[in-house]
Design an enzyme around this catalytic site. Structure first.
Site, PDB file in Angstrom:
ATOM      1  N   HIS A 100       0.850  -1.192   0.000  1.00 41.40           N
ATOM      2  CA  HIS A 100       0.000   0.000   0.000  1.00 41.40           C
ATOM      3  C   HIS A 100       0.879   1.232   0.000  1.00 41.40           C
ATOM      4  O   HIS A 100       1.899   1.284   0.677  1.00 41.40           O
ATOM      5  CB  HIS A 100      -0.949   0.006   1.210  1.00 41.40           C
ATOM      6  CG  HIS A 100      -0.269  -0.273   2.512  1.00 41.40           C
ATOM      7  ND1 HIS A 100       0.050  -1.551   2.918  1.00 41.40           N
ATOM      8  CD2 HIS A 100       0.156   0.547   3.483  1.00 41.40           C
ATOM      9  CE1 HIS A 100       0.634  -1.511   4.103  1.00 41.40           C
ATOM     10  NE2 HIS A 100       0.733  -0.237   4.465  1.00 41.40           N
ATOM     11  N   LEU A 101       0.433   2.217  -0.752  1.00 39.94           N
ATOM     12  CA  LEU A 101       1.130   3.497  -0.818  1.00 39.94           C
ATOM     13  C   LEU A 101       0.301   4.507  -0.028  1.00 39.94           C
ATOM     14  O   LEU A 101      -0.874   4.714  -0.313  1.00 39.94           O
ATOM     15  CB  LEU A 101       1.286   3.929  -2.277  1.00 39.94           C
ATOM     16  CG  LEU A 101       2.082   5.196  -2.558  1.00 39.94           C
ATOM     17  CD1 LEU A 101       2.738   5.119  -3.941  1.00 39.94           C
ATOM     18  CD2 LEU A 101       1.224   6.461  -2.480  1.00 39.94           C
TER      19      LEU A 101
END
Ligand code: 5GP
Ligand code: ZN
Length: 114
Positions: A100-101
């Protein structure tokens, strides 16, 4: 992946405040925001961590960044600035093992991270 929190969010099996969804990516607001705007952008495909990206993921990784830039603009962060964070593994502070960013903004963010 059956037992993955973010796979379940991507599939709609666990509710989240979705800000963007397309065939490849989903973005939703972090449940414990660290800034006025704090969104998590994930690929629908289960990739455990940034450290698992391989040669075959180059196009996906590029599209991830382009999607993150579009989301930052759509959330109105481009004028004031924002930060992207990709935590990987235990020392990197990763707590959810699905890549996840983080898109963080809406206030001045300190540097370096603690
Ligand atoms: P990490 O520490 O792995 O880089 O980031 C995981 C993030 O996921 C954390 O910022 C945490 O607040 C967020 N998070 C954990 N569980 C949930 C959840 O069920 N829903 C949402 N929207 N965010 C979550
Ligand atoms: Zn997953």
């Amino acid at each position: 992946m059956a037992d993955c929190l973010f796979c379940k969010i991507a599939a709609g099996a666990i509710p989240a405040d979705i800000v963007h969804a397309d065939e490849e990516f989903v973005a939703f607001r972090d449940i414990a925001p660290r800034a006025p705007v704090h969104v998590l952008l994930i690929p629908r495909r289960h990739i455990p961590s940034p450290g698992d990206l391989g040669d075959g993921d180059a196009a996906l990784a590029g599209r991830l960044l382009v999607a993150a830039a579009r989301i930052a603009r759509e959330l109105g962060l481009d004028a004031t600035g924002f930060r992207w964070v990709l935590n990987s593994g235990a020392d990197g502070g990763q707590t959810v093992p699905h890549l996840h960013l983080h898109v963080l903004g809406g206030r001045e963010l300190g540097w370096p991270p603690g």
